[in-house]
Design a protein around this motif. Structure first.
Motif, PDB file in Angstrom:
ATOM      1  N   UNK A 132     -30.392  53.663  76.895  1.00  0.00           N
ATOM      2  CA  UNK A 132     -31.006  53.917  78.210  1.00  0.00           C
ATOM      3  C   UNK A 132     -32.479  54.281  78.114  1.00  0.00           C
ATOM      4  N   UNK A 133     -33.252  53.855  79.107  1.00  0.00           N
ATOM      5  CA  UNK A 133     -34.650  54.318  79.145  1.00  0.00           C
ATOM      6  C   UNK A 133     -34.716  55.697  79.774  1.00  0.00           C
ATOM      7  N   UNK A 134     -33.677  56.101  80.474  1.00  0.00           N
ATOM      8  CA  UNK A 134     -33.516  57.471  80.977  1.00  0.00           C
ATOM      9  C   UNK A 134     -32.016  57.715  81.072  1.00  0.00           C
ATOM     10  N   UNK A 135     -31.575  58.963  80.920  1.00  0.00           N
ATOM     11  CA  UNK A 135     -30.136  59.234  81.036  1.00  0.00           C
ATOM     12  C   UNK A 135     -29.618  58.764  82.404  1.00  0.00           C
ATOM     13  N   UNK A 136     -28.532  58.022  82.377  1.00  0.00           N
ATOM     14  CA  UNK A 136     -27.967  57.489  83.614  1.00  0.00           C
ATOM     15  C   UNK A 136     -28.313  56.028  83.859  1.00  0.00           C
ATOM     16  N   UNK A 137     -29.218  55.471  83.044  1.00  0.00           N
ATOM     17  CA  UNK A 137     -29.589  54.043  83.158  1.00  0.00           C
ATOM     18  C   UNK A 137     -28.302  53.208  83.144  1.00  0.00           C
ATOM     19  N   UNK A 138     -28.100  52.493  84.232  1.00  0.00           N
ATOM     20  CA  UNK A 138     -26.841  51.772  84.449  1.00  0.00           C
ATOM     21  C   UNK A 138     -27.105  50.280  84.622  1.00  0.00           C
ATOM     22  N   UNK A 139     -26.194  49.479  84.115  1.00  0.00           N
ATOM     23  CA  UNK A 139     -26.245  48.028  84.301  1.00  0.00           C
ATOM     24  C   UNK A 139     -25.134  47.616  85.256  1.00  0.00           C
ATOM     25  N   UNK A 140     -25.469  46.770  86.202  1.00  0.00           N
ATOM     26  CA  UNK A 140     -24.501  46.287  87.188  1.00  0.00           C
ATOM     27  C   UNK A 140     -24.379  44.781  87.004  1.00  0.00           C
ATOM     28  N   UNK A 141     -23.173  44.308  86.807  1.00  0.00           N
ATOM     29  CA  UNK A 141     -22.975  42.889  86.472  1.00  0.00           C
ATOM     30  C   UNK A 141     -21.894  42.249  87.341  1.00  0.00           C
ATOM     31  N   UNK A 142     -22.001  40.912  87.531  1.00  0.00           N
ATOM     32  CA  UNK A 142     -20.847  40.179  88.051  1.00  0.00           C
ATOM     33  C   UNK A 142     -19.876  39.963  86.887  1.00  0.00           C
ATOM     34  N   UNK A 143     -18.583  40.083  87.144  1.00  0.00           N
ATOM     35  CA  UNK A 143     -17.626  39.854  86.043  1.00  0.00           C
ATOM     36  C   UNK A 143     -17.660  38.395  85.598  1.00  0.00           C
ATOM     37  N   UNK A 144     -17.855  37.508  86.563  1.00  0.00           N
ATOM     38  CA  UNK A 144     -17.935  36.090  86.202  1.00  0.00           C
ATOM     39  C   UNK A 144     -19.288  35.825  85.549  1.00  0.00           C
ATOM     40  N   UNK A 145     -19.227  35.279  84.356  1.00  0.00           N
ATOM     41  CA  UNK A 145     -20.466  35.101  83.586  1.00  0.00           C
ATOM     42  C   UNK A 145     -21.356  34.028  84.193  1.00  0.00           C
ATOM     43  N   UNK A 146     -22.599  34.400  84.409  1.00  0.00           N
ATOM     44  CA  UNK A 146     -23.654  33.457  84.776  1.00  0.00           C
ATOM     45  C   UNK A 146     -24.910  34.012  84.139  1.00  0.00           C
ATOM     46  N   UNK A 147     -25.743  33.152  83.597  1.00  0.00           N
ATOM     47  CA  UNK A 147     -26.915  33.616  82.842  1.00  0.00           C
ATOM     48  C   UNK A 147     -27.940  34.275  83.752  1.00  0.00           C
ATOM     49  N   UNK A 148     -28.402  33.523  84.764  1.00  0.00           N
ATOM     50  CA  UNK A 148     -29.606  33.939  85.491  1.00  0.00           C
ATOM     51  C   UNK A 148     -29.244  34.428  86.890  1.00  0.00           C
ATOM     52  N   UNK A 149     -29.614  35.666  87.155  1.00  0.00           N
ATOM     53  CA  UNK A 149     -29.252  36.304  88.432  1.00  0.00           C
ATOM     54  C   UNK A 149     -29.584  35.424  89.626  1.00  0.00           C
ATOM     55  N   UNK A 150     -30.772  34.797  89.587  1.00  0.00           N
ATOM     56  CA  UNK A 150     -31.233  34.068  90.770  1.00  0.00           C
ATOM     57  C   UNK A 150     -30.660  32.653  90.847  1.00  0.00           C
ATOM     58  N   UNK A 151     -29.742  32.327  89.928  1.00  0.00           N
ATOM     59  CA  UNK A 151     -28.944  31.103  90.065  1.00  0.00           C
ATOM     60  C   UNK A 151     -27.634  31.384  90.793  1.00  0.00           C
ATOM     61  N   UNK A 152     -27.361  32.651  91.099  1.00  0.00           N
ATOM     62  CA  UNK A 152     -26.100  32.969  91.782  1.00  0.00           C
ATOM     63  C   UNK A 152     -26.134  32.424  93.207  1.00  0.00           C
ATOM     64  N   UNK A 153     -24.946  32.137  93.739  1.00  0.00           N
ATOM     65  CA  UNK A 153     -24.883  31.725  95.148  1.00  0.00           C
ATOM     66  C   UNK A 153     -25.353  32.905  96.002  1.00  0.00           C
ATOM     67  N   UNK A 154     -25.800  32.611  97.208  1.00  0.00           N
ATOM     68  CA  UNK A 154     -26.240  33.696  98.099  1.00  0.00           C
ATOM     69  C   UNK A 154     -25.122  34.715  98.275  1.00  0.00           C
ATOM     70  N   UNK A 155     -23.920  34.227  98.451  1.00  0.00           N
ATOM     71  CA  UNK A 155     -22.789  35.140  98.717  1.00  0.00           C
ATOM     72  C   UNK A 155     -22.537  36.041  97.504  1.00  0.00           C
TER      73      UNK A 155
END
Ligand code: 5GP
Length: 130
Positions: A32-55
């Motif tokens: 973590x860069x600070x205590x509590x630094x959290x990562x939020x992910x879709x369970x379904x693997x996709x590389x690039x966040x901005x390739x996700x469908x709008x939904x």
């Protein structure tokens, strides 16, 4: 080959889990860069966040918003900052970082906290999830 985050979703690699629903997961960043630094992910693997469908993208952001509110309640801070990089792990993820000042948002900070501390931080955030 499955991403390291898909292996976390599958339970093949451990993590300090903060929250989960059917389609998303949140866990502490291992360095973590600070205590509590959290990562939020879709369970379904996709590389690039901005390739996700709008939904799917909006659902992930709404989940991240819930996590950010829990993080702010659990870890006193001025703001919870959000960032997207994806330069290291090719599985879309949102960084949520509790910050006091702009300088706290520094990707060169890579803390290594004791496991007990990580576990108690994750439990504190999880307890604030609504
Ligand atoms: P990015 O891909 O956004 O540049 O950074 C990936 C982030 O994932 C880094 O902050 C790194 O510390 C974190 N990370 C890399 N491998 C693991 C892991 O196996 N478990 C966890 N919890 N975090 C990881």
């Amino acid at each position: 080959m499955a991403s390291i985050f898909s292996k976390i979703v599958a339970g093949e690699i451990p993590c300090y889990k903060v929250a989960e629903d059917e389609r998303h997961m949140a866990f502490l960043d291992i360095n973590p860069m600070a205590p509590g630094h959290t990562l939020v992910i879709p369970k379904q693997e996709i590389d690039y966040l901005f390739d996700m469908s709008d939904e799917d993208y909006l659902a992930l952001e709404l989940f991240a918003k819930r996590v950010a509110k829990a993080l702010k309640a659990a870890m006193p801070c001025a703001r919870v900052a959000e960032a997207v990089l994806g330069m290291e792990v090719p599985h879309a993820h949102i960084h949520l970082v509790p910050i006091q000042t702009e300088a706290d948002m520094n990707f060169r900070n890579k803390l290594s906290l004791p496991g007990d501390d990580m576990a108690s931080i994750a439990a504190r955030i999880a307890a604030e999830m609504k």
